[in-house]
Enzyme design. Structure first.
Site, PDB file in Angstrom:
ATOM      1  N   GLU A   1     -11.925  28.188  18.848  1.00 24.09           N
ATOM      2  CA  GLU A   1     -12.923  27.378  19.552  1.00 24.09           C
ATOM      3  C   GLU A   1     -12.601  27.261  21.037  1.00 24.09           C
ATOM      4  O   GLU A   1     -13.503  27.274  21.880  1.00 24.09           O
ATOM      5  CB  GLU A   1     -13.032  25.985  18.911  1.00 24.09           C
TER       6      GLU A   1
ATOM      7  N   HIS B   1     -14.872  18.675   7.753  1.00 20.45           N
ATOM      8  CA  HIS B   1     -16.120  19.418   7.986  1.00 20.45           C
ATOM      9  C   HIS B   1     -17.337  18.491   7.864  1.00 20.45           C
ATOM     10  O   HIS B   1     -18.441  18.949   7.598  1.00 20.45           O
ATOM     11  CB  HIS B   1     -16.265  20.571   6.988  1.00 20.45           C
TER      12      HIS B   1
END
Lengths: 333, 395
Positions: A66, A135
């Protein structure tokens, strides 16, 4: 002001896909990368077919990094491109925080306006999919806290398309949060040949009412609308307002509504403590204090790591029922 | 009197919101005071019966002066902490006539006469509504819940009659020019005993004069006299003959002026201003016309200097342009007289056995009877009438 939609209904996922395609067709500097956004069309199929349409030079897959995805976007944006990158789960913005907070948000200011960073980070939020603590989080308050980043939370396919097009054309870094649970929700969207955008900083009154204002974000807007329908059966007319963008925030529309109704609930899927609900509640208390007949109330995610266990997970986020119960309590005084 | 600003040595008491002898709860608004900058509600710092009030509305009071005390039912100050309504840090008693409350004798907490529980909870909206409608919060009962809500106030207002709760209104606080007008007219009306005298003036000759000048003076516009300037000139001419009305009354002293400075009331969107035409008695009518035009134009743009709005010795006010036939004005104190003029209206009169129509204007003089008697004012009006009807010395 909605455009004519000719009865066409598409999903939010398709609406976002259309926005990206239209902007890539409109401006060759718009480029796309992220984990599995190319060949696989995205883990939620949002970018399906875009690689085939625009080719590997403008659309490519990245490793799972990321910081790399976002850092590359910052550099590309500074040197003239308009990257639209995907961070698959908002939970992993944590890994890209330095690029977002210390680089993207600051460069325009620290370079005295020499550089600008016209980039969009698309990412997700939202619980309810049984994907456990890493998540399922909604971390939009983290970036909304940082001056220099714009933060967008669409609740409908129509808003998602119009807001994403505005985000891609914006010359500042924008973080665009999509609720995973809303991807397959359908709604009216104009034909692709009708180019429309939605300005940032314009809240949308999704339902008018006189007894209570419910300020809700992202998929919580649908919870609030369902709750408002139920409340209406009990004679309580709730007004539902979607700020649509947290930064910039259209405080005037929120304040005007509360001045009208005297009661306010703020619903957001982020953690309740130190979050979006707190910010908006404080704003209402500051600017509409003398209109309030009951304290402003908040419904955010319970302050716990989101459990995998479905029966426990369902207790952590606001529900239609929790909004209805709270609304009754407030109207009864 | 509390200090509300860094460099404040006194404040004006606007009003007490509680009466002497009334029970006051800590946190309730007790009075309003005005400083150079603002009017502020002062909450009580303690609970008790408001007693030994020495200050009255309008009084200018040094900061720190004791102006009242809060006592318990036995006449003692209830607590060490909050017995004195407004005390200086030095505890000076100032001009208070009453003995200082004994702070040592009684430390028991006084209970409110009618209440057993503590302070009532009230929502911000309910508090605002009650305040807007002048409702005493101590008389409001909450509905089913523990807190007084807007609905409780609404039902109380409905019960009180008129159903005012449902009527919307816009609240505009008096400030600036409006506040000055409010204060001055109130003071004038309350202190100066006004009397009004009225008579009708035949304006035929004046109208002829205006027409004649209009056609003979080249350039037109403000180079020839108009009706207003002729009326002002006539007022000044009459004043020269009756100087008693060209005066101020200040502290039991009438100050009669030799110069005639005419104040002329000018209506603006947000109030009235009174620019001054100096030495109007010495000016030609056309000069008055031009000067007034300039003053009015600048008044409308808020561009008058303070010195252009002060120092008048007599005021003329005219509402004729609105079709008002006659009215009675409030004195522009300390002036002792004000002349109010209406519009010109054709009226039937009997002349030589016939009915004739003539243009008439009604003039009203208001005088302060402390300085001017009715007959004196009447003579002034007579002269004013004669000057206009003969249309002499009006250029």
């Amino acid at each position: 002001m909605s455009m004519q939609t000719n009865g066409r209904e598409i999903t939010m996922s398709e609406a976002i896909n259309e926005a990206i395609r239209e902007e890539m067709g409109r401006d060759e500097n718009v480029v796309l990368w992220g984990e599995d956004v190319g060949a696989a069309g995205g883990v939620f199929k949002v970018t399906k077919g875009i690689l085939d349409r625009f080719g590997p030079e403008r659309v490519f897959d990245t490793p799972i990094s990321e910081a790399g995805i976002v850092g590359l976007a910052v550099g590309a944006a500074m040197t003239g491109l308009r990257p639209v990158v995907e961070v698959m789960f908002g939970d992993f913005l944590t890994l890209a925080m330095d690029q977002l907070v210390n680089q993207a948000a600051k460069i325009h200011y620290m370079s005295g306006g020499t550089f600008r960073v016209p980039m969009v980070v698309r990412t997700t939020l939202g619980a309810g999919r049984r994907t456990a603590a890493q998540h399922s989080q909604s971390l939009h308050a983290w970036v909304a806290h940082i001056p220099g980043l714009k933060v967008v939370l669409p609740s409908s396919p129509y808003d998602a398309k119009g807001l994403l097009k505005t985000a891609i054309r914006d010359n500042n870094p924008v973080v665009f949060f999509e609720d995973k649970i809303s991807y397959q929700r359908k709604g009216p969207v104009p034909d692709p040949d009708q180019d429309y955008t939605i300005s940032f900083g314009q809240a949308d009154v999704k339902r008018e009412g006189s007894d209570l204002t419910i300020i809700a974000t992202s998929s919580m807007v649908h919870m609030a609308l369902t709750a408002a329908s139920k409340l209406s059966e009990d004679g309580i007319q709730a007004e539902v307002i979607d700020p649509r963008t947290l930064v910039p925030l259209d405080s005037q529309t929120l304040i005007d509504s509360v001045k009208k109704t005297s009661r306010c609930i703020v619903v957001d899927q982020g953690y309740q403590s130190f979050g979006v609900t707190a910010e908006i509640a404080a704003l209402v208390a500051e600017q509409a204090f003398y209109a309030l007949d009951v304290p402003v109330r908040r419904l955010g995610a319970v302050d716990v790591p989101i459990p995998f266990s479905p029966s426990l997970e369902d207790l952590t986020i606001p529900t239609v029922e929790s909004i209805v119960v709270l609304a009754h309590e407030m109207v009864a005084g | 009197m509390p200090a509300l600003e860094m460099a404040q040595d006194s404040a004006t008491l606007v009003r007490w919101t509680k009466n002497e002898g009334e029970y006051v709860t800590k946190g309730e608004v007790l009075m309003e005071v005005e400083t150079d900058k603002a009017t502020i509600e002062i909450e009580s710092t303690g609970s008790g019966v408001l007693s030994r009030v020495t200050a009255h509305a309008g009084d200018q009071i040094p900061v720190g002066q004791v102006i009242a005390v809060l006592l318990d039912a036995d006449g003692h100050s209830p607590t060490q902490a909050g017995p004195v309504v407004t005390a200086s840090q030095g505890g000076s008693e100032g001009k208070s006539q009453s003995p200082a409350p004994d702070l040592r004798t009684n430390s028991k907490v006084v209970k409110a006469p009618e209440r057993t529980s503590g302070r009532k909870l009230i929502s911000p909206k309910a508090r605002r509504l009650a305040s807007e409608h002048g409702l005493d919060l101590s008389t409001v009962r909450q509905g089913s819940g523990q807190v007084i809500r807007a609905s409780d106030i609404s039902s109380m207002l409905t019960a009180r009659g008129g159903g005012l709760a449902s009527v919307e209104y816009a609240a505009v606080r008096l400030r600036g020019k409006r506040k000055v007008i409010a204060d001055r007219t109130q003071k004038s009306h309350q202190t100066a005993p006004h009397i009004a005298l009225r008579l009708s003036i035949d304006m035929s000759e004046v109208q002829k004069l205006i027409e004649r000048e209009k056609t003979t003076v080249k350039g037109g516009g403000n180079r020839s006299p108009n009706l207003t300037s002729i009326l002002l000139k006539a007022a000044a001419v009459a004043l020269a003959k009756h100087p008693g009305l060209n005066a101020h009354l200040v502290n039991d002293e009438v100050r009669q002026y030799s110069c005639i400075h005419l104040g002329v009331a000018v209506a603006l969107d947000d109030g009235v201003v009174v620019p001054v035409i100096r030495d109007a008695g010495k000016k030609r009518t056309v000069e008055i016309h031009q000067e007034l035009e300039d003053l009015v134009a600048r008044a409308r743009r808020d561009r008058l200097k303070p010195e252009e709005m002060t120092g008048s010795t007599f005021t003329v006010t005219n509402l004729g342009m609105f079709g008002v036939e006659s009215f009675s004005a409030i004195l522009n104190t300390p002036e002792v007289a004000i002349l109010s003029l209406g519009c010109t209206v054709d009226k039937a009169i009997k002349t030589q056995g016939q009915v004739d129509f003539r243009p008439f204007l009604e003039a009203t003089i208001n005088v302060d009877h402390r300085a001017i008697d009715g007959a004196v004012a009447a003579k002034y009006l007579q002269t004013f009438k004669h000057v206009l009807e003969s249309a002499q010395v009006l250029l």
